[in-house]
Design a protein around this motif. Structure first.
Motif, PDB file in Angstrom:
ATOM      1  N   ARG A 197      24.377   7.420  92.922  1.00 32.43           N
ATOM      2  CA  ARG A 197      26.004   7.319  93.032  1.00 32.43           C
ATOM      3  C   ARG A 197      26.585   7.082  94.165  1.00 32.43           C
ATOM      4  NH1 ARG A 197      27.157  11.900  88.619  1.00 32.43           N
ATOM      5  NH2 ARG A 197      25.299  12.678  89.675  1.00 32.43           N
ATOM      6  N   SER A 198      25.851   7.417  95.170  1.00 35.92           N
ATOM      7  CA  SER A 198      26.308   7.284  96.688  1.00 35.92           C
ATOM      8  C   SER A 198      26.160   5.901  97.439  1.00 35.92           C
ATOM      9  CB  SER A 198      25.340   8.353  97.576  1.00 35.92           C
ATOM     10  OG  SER A 198      25.621   8.015  98.953  1.00 35.92           O
ATOM     11  N   PRO A 199      27.285   5.575  97.622  1.00 36.97           N
ATOM     12  CA  PRO A 199      27.435   4.061  98.231  1.00 36.97           C
ATOM     13  C   PRO A 199      26.420   3.970  99.371  1.00 36.97           C
ATOM     14  CG  PRO A 199      29.614   5.065  98.185  1.00 36.97           C
ATOM     15  CD  PRO A 199      28.741   6.124  97.866  1.00 36.97           C
ATOM     16  N   TRP A 243      23.599   2.616  97.940  1.00 40.77           N
ATOM     17  CA  TRP A 243      23.530   1.031  97.684  1.00 40.77           C
ATOM     18  C   TRP A 243      23.176   0.255  98.963  1.00 40.77           C
ATOM     19  CZ3 TRP A 243      29.027   1.785  95.501  1.00 40.77           C
ATOM     20  CH2 TRP A 243      29.117   2.792  94.341  1.00 40.77           C
ATOM     21  N   PHE A 259      32.021  -0.500 100.888  1.00 39.19           N
ATOM     22  CA  PHE A 259      32.149   0.711  99.984  1.00 39.19           C
ATOM     23  C   PHE A 259      31.724   2.014 100.516  1.00 39.19           C
ATOM     24  CE2 PHE A 259      30.507  -2.428  96.188  1.00 39.19           C
ATOM     25  CZ  PHE A 259      31.910  -3.111  96.317  1.00 39.19           C
ATOM     26  N   ALA A 263      34.995   3.649  98.767  1.00 39.42           N
ATOM     27  CA  ALA A 263      34.870   4.497  97.625  1.00 39.42           C
ATOM     28  C   ALA A 263      35.293   5.900  98.012  1.00 39.42           C
ATOM     29  CB  ALA A 263      33.537   4.394  97.337  1.00 39.42           C
ATOM     30  N   ALA A 264      35.688   6.097  99.219  1.00 40.91           N
ATOM     31  CA  ALA A 264      36.038   7.550  99.481  1.00 40.91           C
ATOM     32  C   ALA A 264      37.425   7.615  99.226  1.00 40.91           C
ATOM     33  CB  ALA A 264      36.129   7.849 100.916  1.00 40.91           C
TER      34      ALA A 264
END
Lengths: 471, 413
Positions: free
Chosen positions: A166-168, A171, A252, A256-257
């Protein structure tokens, strides 16, 4: 043809004819000759030695810095609380961005039938490879306990530690890893016919064996060409979404933060535009001296440079558009934290970095509205250096300014890089240029086979009748 | 690359003055009729909520057709900016679509009037009572106010009408003069034109769509609206070319190769749209900040979740799989079917953007209103009236464009 201080001018915009992409009096053989002789010369030009000596010295500095880091700990860097991401992440994003032009040129411009890409695609792709290597290094050494870096990969281990999908950041590993793999394949597959040319021309056994090994038995048979063309098209189609996805995923990491200044929806396309912008900046920085040094002005012509400057203008404007949109929406949101973050960027403690960024990235490319600037070697070169500087500072502004002042004033802090930080950054340029200079010396810098396909004539007919380059 | 023998366009039927004037009259008449009858029915049956419902439905269809005209303008600008050769034979069609801009300016009047009169709908920020009780809108009043909204609308249309008519007029002028210099001048104008286009389309999408929910904001919104517009114009070009060829026009001018290329662009922008839509959704979902997620919340409840899923599959997965291969792009009938589908999806997209937002506090339910349909048909009729009417006035292709021969001989490798 008019002369632009020793250049042949093929930048005419006459809509009735397509401009020639190989200028001067050249046929197929002389194109091969002019590219191959760079690698076959017993000695490279003196400038190459000087550049190589500087690069290797910088590379050595990088090695020392990394060893010092590993044996001491990340405390040798300027990272603090709250700025836990310092130069390492700035440099990571910067280098990934540089690595975008190569695959854009070889994949997207290929699909768009931009034939002028043939002059610059090979060394832009090489540049991509080395830039992504530089980029990949930074997260690796940033983890602190470098001997656990392999935990980032999805390998099971006895301690039942698994990557956090789930951590960018996770990715990122996949995005950059995929990009590197595909870029490398693209670069290599495209080079096979030229490696075979080098093999066939080799005069020493070592060269013949090495080039022969990598040429994979290429004979230039129709069947080879057929498969080669298919593979190239498929790779281009696969690589095109990658050009967009890599820097989107990098964005991201920030977007995403919830941090003001990081969390904004335009970040993915804005990062992609910025990456292409910086990538072309670096291609220009390398192309201008390289074509001079290795005598490739007839293949990397003024038109190639002019077209690149137009792409720099377009992507620079996109980046400017993103800056303006972010600023406007930070006000429009009515959110005090958003407003604070963006006003803070322009007028806070890092105002200088912000204005360097705006000057270099938004103001400098505006020069390219003028043909006189687009066709001046000096302006192109200087502007491209500004673009490189500006894009590094953009990442500095994004990473540092948002982290240093978030929601709670009690947590605010000021980030100052240490000497180690700065030397590591310089060292990464050493790694990049060492790789690039070796490439220039030993591999075909220009895609010989591809460029022949866009040549108007196969035989010498005099410079004046260079003709059009086809539809 | 091999070049097919260049055809002689003089042997081609490249005018529609015998055909479209009648079509335009019929379409325009039907449009006005449906709009009026729909409004009367809506008023009779909906009485209290009539004006609100009418403006909401009207805005959705208005933004849809405007996006097509904007897409046409984008296409024309892009071809000139990139010195494109392949697209010359379809450029005139896009020029004519872009020339619907004056009509779209007039059709903006009901929306602008509602704002000037301070109505609560479609834009709640235009109403003084709403603003008085809303601290957040008060902070945005320097931007969200009626006079400035009017001024911006005037600027947008001034820019768009000027650009659209410039490129159309110069191109038509070239039909008679054959002046190469015109091509060069259009290329020159296209660069600042594209810049103006980017700024105006972004702010338009903020003003007319994003501000329907005046609390919500998203920096990527302009790009999202642009992506949809681009998808729309490529679908329109395919459909127009198909209909014209069915009537025996441009039969040998627009070839499989051109369909293939327009199809590629449509495919590319479908993917681009999905990329932008994903970027916006994923980042808002992931950060999970209530002031941002509220916008998606209304679109994931009350039946709207079905519309959202329809977009995910219908606007991306299905066309992505259907168009990825070259074969459907080179078969006219398949490609046209795809284009019609995509155009429908684009309308759903605009509907999904505009309708759920325009409610008065209550969470809206997804249900198609009679006025949605009549506004779509009504504005559609007027749009066709403009496009078909103008098609009759000149050749269907830029007759003496210096790159016409290149376009006619164009082949995909």
């Amino acid at each position: 043809m008019a002369s632009l201080a020793g250049e042949i001018d093929n930048t005419s915009d006459d809509p009735r004819v397509r401009a020639p992409l190989v200028v001067g009096d050249h046929d197929l053989a002389s194109v091969t000759e002019s590219v191959a002789r760079v690698a076959e010369a017993p000695r490279p030009p003196r400038a190459w030695y000087i550049a190589f000596a500087i690069s290797v010295s910088a590379l050595a500095i990088l090695g020392v810095m990394i060893l010092y880091l590993i044996f001491t700990g990340v405390g040798v860097w300027g990272v603090n609380n709250p700025v836990g991401w310092g130069f390492a992440i700035v440099n990571f994003v910067f280098w990934v961005g540089i690595g975008h032009a190569g695959t854009l040129i070889s994949a997207i411009l290929f699909l768009f039938r931009q034939k002028w890409r043939t002059g610059i695609n090979r060394f832009a792709e090489a540049m991509t490879i080395f830039a992504v290597i530089c980029a990949g290094m930074f997260p690796g050494i940033h983890v602190g306990r470098i001997w656990f870096t392999y935990w980032m990969f999805p390998v099971p281990n006895q301690m039942e530690l698994w990557p956090q999908f789930r951590s960018p950041l996770m990715w990122d590993l996949f995005a950059v890893g995929t990009y590197f793999t595909v870029s490398l394949m693209f670069w290599y597959v495209g080079m096979i016919p030229d490696l075979a040319t080098f093999r066939d021309r080799a005069v020493t056994r070592v060269r013949r064996m090495l080039y022969g090994f990598f040429a994979l038995g290429w004979t230039g048979a129709a069947r080879h060409w057929h498969r080669y063309e298919r593979a190239y098209l498929i790779l281009a189609a696969l690589a095109t979404p990658l050009v967009l996805s890599v820097h989107s995923v990098v964005s991201f990491d920030f977007a995403a933060a919830q941090l003001p200044g990081w969390h904004t929806t335009i970040l993915p396309p804005y990062f992609v535009a910025g990456a292409i912008f910086s990538g072309f900046g670096m291609v220009m920085t390398l192309a201008v001296p390289a074509r001079q040094l290795f005598g490739l002005k007839h293949l990397i012509t003024m038109r190639h440079l002019e077209n690149m400057s137009k792409i720099i203008l377009v992507t620079g404007s996109m980046v400017g558009y993103a800056y303006l949109t972010e600023f406007f929406i930070s006000w429009y949101s009515g959110n005090i934290f958003e407003r604070f973050a963006f006003i803070g960027r322009a007028m806070g403690p890092y105002w200088w970095a912000y204005w360097i960024m705006v000057t270099c990235n938004v103001v400098t490319p505006q020069l390219f509205w003028f043909k006189r600037c687009r066709t001046s070697i000096l302006v192109l070169f200087i502007a491209s250096i500004f673009v490189n500087i500006g894009m590094w500072f953009e990442r500095f502004v994004i990473v540092i300014s948002s982290l240093s002042a978030d929601f709670l004033p009690a947590q605010w802090g000021y980030y100052t890089p240490t000497l180690i930080d700065i030397l590591t950054l310089i060292g990464s340029f050493g790694l990049f240029f060492t790789g690039f200079l070796l490439f220039c010396r030993y591999l075909p810098m220009v895609a010989i086979a591809e460029i022949k396909a866009v040549m108007p004539r196969k035989h010498r007919q005099g410079a004046a009748a260079a003709g059009e380059a086809g539809a | 690359m091999t070049h097919a023998p260049v055809i002689d366009i003089k042997n081609e039927r490249r005018h529609v003055d015998d055909l479209t004037p009648a079509l335009a009259r019929r379409a325009g008449f039907t449009g006005v009729l449906v709009l009026v009858v729909g409004a009367i029915l809506g008023y009779v049956f909906g009485a209290d909520h009539f004006a609100e419902q009418f403006l909401r439905s009207y805005l959705a269809s208005y933004c849809f057709f405007l996006s097509l005209a904007l897409g046409g303008l984008f296409f024309v600008l892009l071809q000139h900016l990139t010195y494109a050769g392949w697209s010359v034979v379809v450029r005139r069609l896009a020029e004519v679509v872009a020339c619907a801009m004056p009509l779209m300016a007039i059709l903006a009047l009901p929306i602008v009037m509602a704002v000037l009169l301070g109505w609560k709908y479609p834009f709640s920020w235009a109403n003084a009572d709403v603003v008085a009780h809303d601290a957040l809108i008060q902070k945005k009043q320097a931007y969200l106010n009626a006079p400035f909204f009017l001024l911006r609308t005037i600027i947008y249309f001034a820019v768009w009408i000027r650009l659209a008519s410039y490129f159309h007029a110069k191109s038509v002028e070239q039909d008679t003069t054959g002046d190469v210099e015109l091509t060069r001048r259009m290329a020159k104008v296209s660069a600042p034109g594209m810049l103006l286009f980017a700024v105006t389309i972004t702010l338009f999408s903020f003003d007319y769509i994003m501000s329907l929910d005046p609390h919500w904001f998203s920096t990527i919104f302009g790009v999202y609206f642009f992506a949809g517009s681009a998808v729309g114009i490529f679908a329109v070009l395919i459909i127009m070319a198909y209909l014209l060829q069915r009537e025996g026009r441009l039969e040998n001018v627009i070839t499989t190769e051109h369909y293939h290329d327009v199809g590629k662009f449509m495919f590319a922008f479908i993917v681009f749209w999905a990329y932008i839509a994903f970027s916006q959704y994923m980042l808002i979902w992931y950060a999970n900040i209530p002031e941002e997620t509220e916008w998606y919340h209304v679109r994931q409840t009350g039946g709207w979740e079905r519309v959202s899923l329809a977009l995910l599959f219908g606007h991306f997965f299905i066309p992505f799989l259907a168009l990825i291969s070259r074969h459907p792009k080179r078969r006219k009938n398949w490609l046209v079917a795809g284009a019609v589908w995509i155009l429908l999806m684009h309308w759903i997209d605009i509907y999904w953007l505009t309708i759920p937002a325009a409610h008065d506090g209550a969470e809206p339910h997804a249900s198609l209103h009679l006025l949605d349909a009549t506004c779509l048909i009504g504005l559609g009729g007027l749009f066709v009236w403009s496009v078909a009417g103008r098609l009759a006035h000149q050749s269907l292709i830029p007759e003496r464009d210096p790159r016409l021969a290149e376009s006619l001989a164009f082949e995909n490798q």
